[in-house]
Design a protein around this motif. Structure first.
Motif, PDB file in Angstrom:
ATOM      1  N   ILE A 118       0.837  -1.200   0.000  1.00 16.65           N
ATOM      2  CA  ILE A 118       0.000   0.000   0.000  1.00 16.65           C
ATOM      3  C   ILE A 118       0.874   1.254   0.000  1.00 16.65           C
ATOM      4  CG2 ILE A 118      -1.690   1.326   1.352  1.00 16.65           C
ATOM      5  CD1 ILE A 118      -2.767  -1.394   2.366  1.00 16.65           C
ATOM      6  N   LYS A 119       1.960   1.217   0.771  1.00 16.36           N
ATOM      7  CA  LYS A 119       2.883   2.363   0.809  1.00 16.36           C
ATOM      8  C   LYS A 119       3.547   2.579  -0.550  1.00 16.36           C
ATOM      9  CE  LYS A 119       5.351   1.256   4.507  1.00 16.36           C
ATOM     10  NZ  LYS A 119       6.324   1.430   5.619  1.00 16.36           N
ATOM     11  N   THR A 120       3.828   1.488  -1.256  1.00 17.11           N
ATOM     12  CA  THR A 120       4.418   1.610  -2.593  1.00 17.11           C
ATOM     13  C   THR A 120       3.425   2.211  -3.583  1.00 17.11           C
ATOM     14  OG1 THR A 120       5.856  -0.296  -2.213  1.00 17.11           O
ATOM     15  CG2 THR A 120       5.459   0.328  -4.500  1.00 17.11           C
ATOM     16  N   GLU A 132      -0.495   5.639   7.356  1.00 15.52           N
ATOM     17  CA  GLU A 132      -0.316   4.196   7.582  1.00 15.52           C
ATOM     18  C   GLU A 132      -1.069   3.758   8.838  1.00 15.52           C
ATOM     19  OE1 GLU A 132       3.371   1.084   8.541  1.00 15.52           O
ATOM     20  OE2 GLU A 132       3.791   3.171   8.001  1.00 15.52           O
ATOM     21  N   GLY A 133      -0.943   4.572   9.889  1.00 16.74           N
ATOM     22  CA  GLY A 133      -1.665   4.263  11.119  1.00 16.74           C
ATOM     23  C   GLY A 133      -3.171   4.340  10.945  1.00 16.74           C
ATOM     24  N   VAL A 176       3.906  -9.792  -6.218  1.00 16.31           N
ATOM     25  CA  VAL A 176       2.898  -9.549  -7.253  1.00 16.31           C
ATOM     26  C   VAL A 176       2.578  -8.061  -7.309  1.00 16.31           C
ATOM     27  CG1 VAL A 176       0.514 -10.029  -7.962  1.00 16.31           C
ATOM     28  CG2 VAL A 176       1.925 -11.858  -6.988  1.00 16.31           C
ATOM     29  N   PHE A 177       2.413  -7.518  -8.525  1.00 15.37           N
ATOM     30  CA  PHE A 177       2.071  -6.101  -8.664  1.00 15.37           C
ATOM     31  C   PHE A 177       0.761  -5.806  -7.940  1.00 15.37           C
ATOM     32  CE2 PHE A 177      -0.214  -2.746 -11.059  1.00 15.37           C
ATOM     33  CZ  PHE A 177       0.641  -1.679 -10.767  1.00 15.37           C
TER      34      PHE A 177
END
Length: 454
Positions: A35-37, A46-47, A159-160
């Motif tokens: 998700i960060k990527t 993120e939190g 996986v993408f």
């Protein structure tokens, strides 16, 4: 009532809500890096993504457990499965962080509902002498769900946008629970409360021998409080000790460090082992340890007092966290012995947690409360549990960036001391007691006749 349904099948599907709970706890561990990527999120976002589930769970725990006192345990378990499927689908197809957070909140409503409904249901259908083992199936399902989630994380790590498959895959256990709920009988204690006494007797006969069923049925009839409790009843002399004990247990379960490991171990161990794949693989190892420790716990839990398990667990957990905090700086300096020592003590912490605060908390929450407020009180205790979850999930990424892991673990070790003191001086013993005997104890305690239950 279909008398041909196997009791083992009833117990399995009765506890399967714990699998959904565990899957979503474990899956976010591997999904967050992806998700960060995708969106390049900061620690606060993120939190929020992690804790959005728990915000919804606070609502679901209080809402569905309260509704279970009106419409029944079985029906609300079914609704939890449906809501869970909707939230899982939304999480997998999210096109923005806002949509993902909303989907996680919806998912949380179902997870929170299951966290309250399953201990309540399992506590009410299990016999007193094996209630710890059978109610503990919920925790086993949680750990198995987490382990499966860790495996899914590993399968999709390269996986993408594999995080979409990780989160969306939660729809599968939701459908399994929905199917299984059609096979579940309603809780006999709820049936007696709404006047369906004969059906309650039939349900008991599917789960007990004829003599045991008749004896338990008479006990339920003689002690049943048909009136539904109110919020005012929760703070009365009769129910208040149970509410304090239940809420204290569920809060302490969350803030003694376990969820830091289960939500963020991939990131913690990535720093320790020096690679993302090392973090994911070592997290799978932790999941295996957790499952094995939980299985052993179910075999022995009814042999020991609940309070003793809590106290010894807190001591062991606190010692492990203290050692991890002390050794972690050396691991960051690439000392091989320190790297493996951190991993070892985290695994040892998981073992202490598994046999105490992980499994026994939800066993005891299913035992503590008087029948007329059981749904309401269980919902409140579960809401407190999710509040603790929010605190950990929301603030850990920020604290990790600002004060570092060692300081965080020292703080959790101190909270373990509070857990020990709470179990020793506040919690009352419930091992081997029927729900009606526990209710009689609360009646006597409110009248000043007793001060403990051993």
């Amino acid at each position: 009532m279909n008398k041909k349904i196997s009791p083992a099948l009833i117990y399995f599907f009765g506890a399967f809500g714990g699998f959904m709970f565990g899957y979503d706890i474990g899956i976010i561990n591997g999904a967050l890096p992806g998700i960060k990527t995708t969106w390049n999120i900061n620690p606060w976002l993120e939190g929020l993504i992690t804790s959005g589930l728990f915000a919804g769970a606070m609502v679901g725990a209080s809402l569905m457990a309260t509704l279970a006192d009106c419409f029944g345990r079985r029906k609300m378990i079914m609704w939890s499965a449906i809501v869970f499927a909707i939230g899982a689908l939304g999480s997998g197809i999210s096109g923005s962080t806002s949509f993902l957070i909303v989907s996680r909140i919806i998912l949380g409503v179902a997870v929170g509902g299951a966290s309250a409904l399953v201990p309540m249901y399992m506590g009410e259908i299990s016999p007193a002498e094996t209630r710890g083992k059978l109610s503990g199936l919920n925790q086993l399902m949680i750990t198995v769900g987490m382990l499966i989630a860790y495996g899914v994380n590993y399968a999709f790590v390269h996986v993408f946008e594999g995080w979409r498959w990780m989160l969306g895959g939660a729809i599968v256990p939701a459908m399994v629970l929905l199917f299984g709920a059609f096979l579940l009988p309603e809780s006999p204690r709820f049936l007696v409360r709404i006047g369906k006494n004969e059906l309650a007797r039939q349900v008991l006969k599917t789960l007990r021998s004829s003599e045991e069923a008749e004896s338990e049925y008479k006990s339920i009839i003689n002690s049943s409080h048909s009136d539904s409790g109110t919020f005012k009843d929760l703070f009365g002399k009769r129910a208040l000790p149970a509410v304090v004990a239940g809420c204290g247990l569920t809060l302490l379960q969350q803030i003694q460090g376990a969820n830091t490991i289960f939500y963020y171990s991939s990131q913690i161990l990535e720093k320790v082992f020096g690679s993302a794949i090392g973090g994911v693989v070592s997290t799978v190892g932790i999941g295996v340890v957790f499952v094995l420790a939980t299985i052993i716990t179910l075999l022995i839990v009814d042999k020991f007092k609940r309070r003793s398990l809590f106290m010894s667990g807190s001591i062991g957990m606190g010692a492990c966290l203290l050692l991890v905090g002390l050794i972690y700086p050396a691991a960051q300096s690439n000392h091989a012995w320190a790297t493996w020592a951190v991993f070892f003590f985290i695994c040892l912490y998981v073992i202490f947690y598994a046999y105490s605060w992980a499994a026994v908390t939800w066993i005891v929450v299913g035992e503590l409360f008087p029948s007329n407020v059981r749904g309401l009180a269980t919902g409140i205790a579960s809401t407190v549990n999710w509040f603790g979850n929010i605190l950990v999930a929301l603030f850990f990424p920020v604290l990790l960036q600002t004060v570092g892991l060692s300081v965080i673990f020292f703080g959790f070790a101190a909270i373990c001391v509070l857990g020990f003191l709470f179990a020793k001086y506040v919690l009352y013993e419930t091992k081997g007691k029927s729900l009606e005997e526990i209710e009689t104890y609360l009646d006597n305690r409110s009248a000043g006749k007793v001060v403990g239950l051993d």
